[in-house]
Design a protein around this motif. Sequence first.
Motif, PDB file in Angstrom:
ATOM      1  N   VAL A  20       0.864  -1.177   0.000  1.00  0.00           N
ATOM      2  CA  VAL A  20       0.000   0.000   0.000  1.00  0.00           C
ATOM      3  C   VAL A  20       0.895   1.219   0.000  1.00  0.00           C
ATOM      4  CG1 VAL A  20      -1.799   1.257   1.187  1.00  0.00           C
ATOM      5  CG2 VAL A  20      -1.803  -1.228   1.204  1.00  0.00           C
ATOM      6  N   THR A  21       0.785   2.034  -1.015  1.00  0.00           N
ATOM      7  CA  THR A  21       1.666   3.180  -1.192  1.00  0.00           C
ATOM      8  C   THR A  21       0.998   4.426  -0.634  1.00  0.00           C
ATOM      9  OG1 THR A  21       2.472   2.184  -3.215  1.00  0.00           O
ATOM     10  CG2 THR A  21       2.964   4.503  -2.892  1.00  0.00           C
ATOM     11  N   THR A  22       1.673   5.128   0.252  1.00  0.00           N
ATOM     12  CA  THR A  22       1.162   6.395   0.776  1.00  0.00           C
ATOM     13  C   THR A  22       2.120   7.492   0.351  1.00  0.00           C
ATOM     14  OG1 THR A  22       2.353   6.084   2.831  1.00  0.00           O
ATOM     15  CG2 THR A  22       0.103   5.275   2.750  1.00  0.00           C
TER      16      THR A  22
ATOM     17  N   SER B  45     -14.492  -2.126  -7.201  1.00  0.00           N
ATOM     18  CA  SER B  45     -14.189  -3.170  -6.215  1.00  0.00           C
ATOM     19  C   SER B  45     -14.063  -2.562  -4.825  1.00  0.00           C
ATOM     20  CB  SER B  45     -12.886  -3.884  -6.579  1.00  0.00           C
ATOM     21  OG  SER B  45     -13.022  -4.613  -7.774  1.00  0.00           O
ATOM     22  N   LEU B  46     -14.537  -3.292  -3.834  1.00  0.00           N
ATOM     23  CA  LEU B  46     -14.466  -2.843  -2.446  1.00  0.00           C
ATOM     24  C   LEU B  46     -13.383  -3.624  -1.718  1.00  0.00           C
ATOM     25  CD1 LEU B  46     -15.615  -1.143  -0.103  1.00  0.00           C
ATOM     26  CD2 LEU B  46     -17.199  -3.027   0.356  1.00  0.00           C
ATOM     27  N   LEU B  47     -12.415  -2.898  -1.152  1.00  0.00           N
ATOM     28  CA  LEU B  47     -11.345  -3.497  -0.355  1.00  0.00           C
ATOM     29  C   LEU B  47     -11.566  -3.148   1.107  1.00  0.00           C
ATOM     30  CD1 LEU B  47      -8.344  -2.325  -2.574  1.00  0.00           C
ATOM     31  CD2 LEU B  47      -9.674  -4.424  -2.798  1.00  0.00           C
ATOM     32  N   ARG B  48     -10.968  -3.958   1.974  1.00  0.00           N
ATOM     33  CA  ARG B  48     -10.971  -3.639   3.394  1.00  0.00           C
ATOM     34  C   ARG B  48      -9.529  -3.632   3.880  1.00  0.00           C
ATOM     35  NH1 ARG B  48     -14.121  -7.563   6.656  1.00  0.00           N
ATOM     36  NH2 ARG B  48     -13.598  -9.088   5.025  1.00  0.00           N
ATOM     37  N   VAL B  49      -9.053  -2.460   4.278  1.00  0.00           N
ATOM     38  CA  VAL B  49      -7.671  -2.283   4.709  1.00  0.00           C
ATOM     39  C   VAL B  49      -7.627  -2.388   6.227  1.00  0.00           C
ATOM     40  CG1 VAL B  49      -5.679  -0.742   4.695  1.00  0.00           C
ATOM     41  CG2 VAL B  49      -7.219  -0.805   2.724  1.00  0.00           C
ATOM     42  N   ALA B  50      -6.744  -3.259   6.714  1.00  0.00           N
ATOM     43  CA  ALA B  50      -6.645  -3.486   8.152  1.00  0.00           C
ATOM     44  C   ALA B  50      -5.930  -2.324   8.831  1.00  0.00           C
ATOM     45  CB  ALA B  50      -5.910  -4.790   8.431  1.00  0.00           C
ATOM     46  N   LEU B  51      -6.414  -1.939   9.988  1.00  0.00           N
ATOM     47  CA  LEU B  51      -5.727  -0.986  10.858  1.00  0.00           C
ATOM     48  C   LEU B  51      -4.975  -1.791  11.916  1.00  0.00           C
ATOM     49  CD1 LEU B  51      -8.558   1.675  11.357  1.00  0.00           C
ATOM     50  CD2 LEU B  51      -6.730   1.635   9.654  1.00  0.00           C
TER      51      LEU B  51
ATOM     52  N   ALA C  75      -6.067  10.378   8.002  1.00  0.00           N
ATOM     53  CA  ALA C  75      -7.051   9.876   8.962  1.00  0.00           C
ATOM     54  C   ALA C  75      -6.533   8.687   9.762  1.00  0.00           C
ATOM     55  CB  ALA C  75      -8.336   9.494   8.222  1.00  0.00           C
ATOM     56  N   HIS C  76      -5.599   7.906   9.176  1.00  0.00           N
ATOM     57  CA  HIS C  76      -5.199   6.657   9.822  1.00  0.00           C
ATOM     58  C   HIS C  76      -3.686   6.548   9.958  1.00  0.00           C
ATOM     59  CE1 HIS C  76      -9.359   5.456   9.194  1.00  0.00           C
ATOM     60  NE2 HIS C  76      -9.236   5.673   7.896  1.00  0.00           N
ATOM     61  N   ARG C  77      -2.999   7.677  10.061  1.00  0.00           N
ATOM     62  CA  ARG C  77      -1.543   7.666  10.103  1.00  0.00           C
ATOM     63  C   ARG C  77      -1.012   6.850  11.278  1.00  0.00           C
ATOM     64  NH1 ARG C  77       1.836  11.319   7.731  1.00  0.00           N
ATOM     65  NH2 ARG C  77       0.099  12.739   7.421  1.00  0.00           N
ATOM     66  N   VAL C  78      -1.722   6.869  12.399  1.00  0.00           N
ATOM     67  CA  VAL C  78      -1.230   6.183  13.594  1.00  0.00           C
ATOM     68  C   VAL C  78      -1.146   4.667  13.381  1.00  0.00           C
ATOM     69  CG1 VAL C  78      -3.513   5.909  14.625  1.00  0.00           C
ATOM     70  CG2 VAL C  78      -1.498   5.995  16.101  1.00  0.00           C
ATOM     71  N   HIS C  79      -1.932   4.164  12.436  1.00  0.00           N
ATOM     72  CA  HIS C  79      -1.956   2.726  12.174  1.00  0.00           C
ATOM     73  C   HIS C  79      -1.087   2.334  10.978  1.00  0.00           C
ATOM     74  CE1 HIS C  79      -5.283   2.233  14.989  1.00  0.00           C
ATOM     75  NE2 HIS C  79      -5.870   3.272  14.412  1.00  0.00           N
ATOM     76  N   MET C  80      -0.314   3.269  10.442  1.00  0.00           N
ATOM     77  CA  MET C  80       0.375   3.012   9.185  1.00  0.00           C
ATOM     78  C   MET C  80       1.865   3.292   9.315  1.00  0.00           C
ATOM     79  SD  MET C  80      -2.443   4.431   6.451  1.00  0.00           S
ATOM     80  CE  MET C  80      -1.728   3.432   5.160  1.00  0.00           C
TER      81      MET C  80
END
Length: 803
Positions: free
Chosen positions: A111-113, A158-164, A210-215
């Motif tokens: 996953v590229t950020t 397509s719907l993906l679900r990205v884990a935190l 929004a989810h930097r703490v988990h990445m």
Amino acid sequence: MGAIWIRARSELRSGWRSWLVLALLIALAGGVALAAASGARRTQSAYPRLLAWSHAADVLTGGFPDNVNPATAIPRIERLPEVEQWARVDLVSPAVIMPSGSMATLPAVQVTTDLQNRAGRTLERFKLLSGRLFNPGSPNEAVVDFAMAGRYGLHVGSLLRVALIGPSGRPTGYVPVHVVGVVAVPTSFPSIAGSNLITFIEVSPAFVAAHRVHMDPVNASLLIRLRHGAAGVPAFERELQQTKLGVDTPIVQSIETDQVQRSIAFETSALWILSVLVVLAAVVILGQALARQLSLDARDFPVLGALGMSRGQLTLLGVIRAGAAGIAAALLAVPIAILLSPLTPIGLARIAEPSPGIWIDPAVLFAGALAVAVLVPLAAALPAWLAARSAATGTDAAAGHGSRLATAAASVSPSPVAATGIRFALEPGHGRTAVPVRSAIFGATVAVAALVAATVFWTSLGRLLETPRLAGFAWNVFVAPNDSKEAARVGATLDADPSVAGYSRGGYINIRIGGEEVFGIITGGGGPASPVITDGRAPTRPGEIALGAATMRDQHVGLGDTVLVDGEDRLPNGNLVPPARLRVVGRVIVPPAPFGATRPDEGAVFTLQAFKGMDPVARSQYDPSGLPFLVRFKTGVDGDAALAALQRRLPLDVFVVSAQTPGAVATFDRIAQVPLLLAVLLGAIALGTLIQVLVTSVRRRRRDLAMLMTLGFIQRQVRGVVAWQAGTLAAIAVVIGVPLGLAAGRWGWRVFAEQIGVLPSPHIGPTPLLVAVPATILLALAVSYVPGLLAVRTKPAVVLRSE
């Protein structure tokens, strides 16, 4: 000379229909050959043109979180003199649940950020294949690269679900993300071995915020364009070493380009081969048609010779006719090639092509058109000379004796219509009514044989793509636990899974054979996933090894010979472990590793005991209980569904990957339409030559048709004669051409399969043949309709009076 031109114009006016059909067939073959040649050049240049269009980076460097503080390293790298432009890309590795339910983790997915929001826009610019780019302010949108989309069946919507991922390393929740676009960037193109430099899902900056703490990134990389391009790489590497940051060795785009171009070279070669095969087919099939037409038009040569024309003038007359057809064919071939150009490039290069659509290659089109215009009259020179010589000596080159086969067939034919049609197909006739049927039968037979051979190749390729075992995969899924304890849990899970037929234990490791580094496959013995052996047997004892065909060729060894094998470990005194001598007991189809890159059919297979025997250090490092699992599903099980269910039962950090198509095979998957295109083209040429033969036969045998109508044949019977003639020609071509095509196709596929390192297993099911044979006859009868209409227009009184 004036008399020659007057006669040539007269003959072209009277016989223009037959010459027009011939010119159209030559134009079709020439247009396809030009389109293939132009497409080959376009395919070869597609990836380099993508690099220029996308402002591709010259180097990729990073890996900071593992060994370097990115906050310190990145500013220093940015200020190096060779750096002109850069973009930071942080790679993270949460689990991503796909729509099928299967789960992707590193190295299967990245996953590229892009924290600077520059990569994909001003550097390594995205080529949008479908959909759109994400909205930077939307936290639930992402784009995927084409390799990721192909691997997991993703598409726009397509719907993906990205884990935190929480502090414990376990998921604390899943965020839904919608795929809004499929893109291509230079770094996502696979090399010859099928490995991708970067395969990614790119989420929007809003998702990162929004989810930097988990990445937490596992890799902070820099995409860098250098001031002097590829020429500046050595200077940049020296500058990077002088920083003494310990940054990973940069990945150089020019080296990756060479690897990608090697992969695309298969596609380029396929188009060049298609072009050459079309030309050869045209020379053999249409050359016969050209000679046949010249022979037919030479019926007046004896009269012209008696009026004073020399043999050279008669030859020139035939060449002029062919030259007119050649010029017409050349003028038509160019627009045909241009209209076909949107079909190229093919395969991987089609994804890379930055300017899809019409493609005009002036050099190829001009040279090809000139070649058609020149080669057609040159090809006509010999048949025209032979016809002129026959006229001078008083012989009829087209004349022939009665056919015993025609006599026998006519004697048992159900009606006079059938008997006459069979005789028209098999007997050349005499004098002014002579028709060179033998060349027509030869051309049709060659066309059918080539069509069947191309079909065998196409169906065998399809079977290879659908049968992993032919590429060496005796297993469906590769499962690699992290340690023996986790392996025990994995084994229990597999034993309880109703979709699993069984598993073997094995894994991949780097070894050296004769000084060359290759992948070795360790087998723990037992289970259903045994190596695919093509010659000899599988190794079972410590002193035995099986080699891939490419490795055997490289080492110049055969069955029963020995090779020196060593690992990369060192003894306690620091010396390398001495090589062990193993005996080659088998030739094996080596499946590629789920990671890394190998050449087709390169590598070796040996037992764990053999590996421990040749590398004492490995005795304490490799335990059968910790080997990966090579899993096979039960027959009839949906592989994707079974994989998804299996992943849900396994620990998150277990590496799970399905059997991947080898790079060379995947390349040919992308060009599978080429042999089909050749088959369709050859079929079209065969039908065209049949039409030309029938039209010519009707024109030459007007007297015979007039006699039949005078004797009482009605229009339906006359059409039946032409239909029986067409059906007989097609039946002979099928009876002779199908066995020849099957033999040629099977031989060609075996040679090809051995070159790419897969199990040579040519395949064509009975259904295509059962359909093709009657379909050929029916098509022949269908194309006889128009010549039949021309035949019934014959006016007996006019024809017989003129005779």
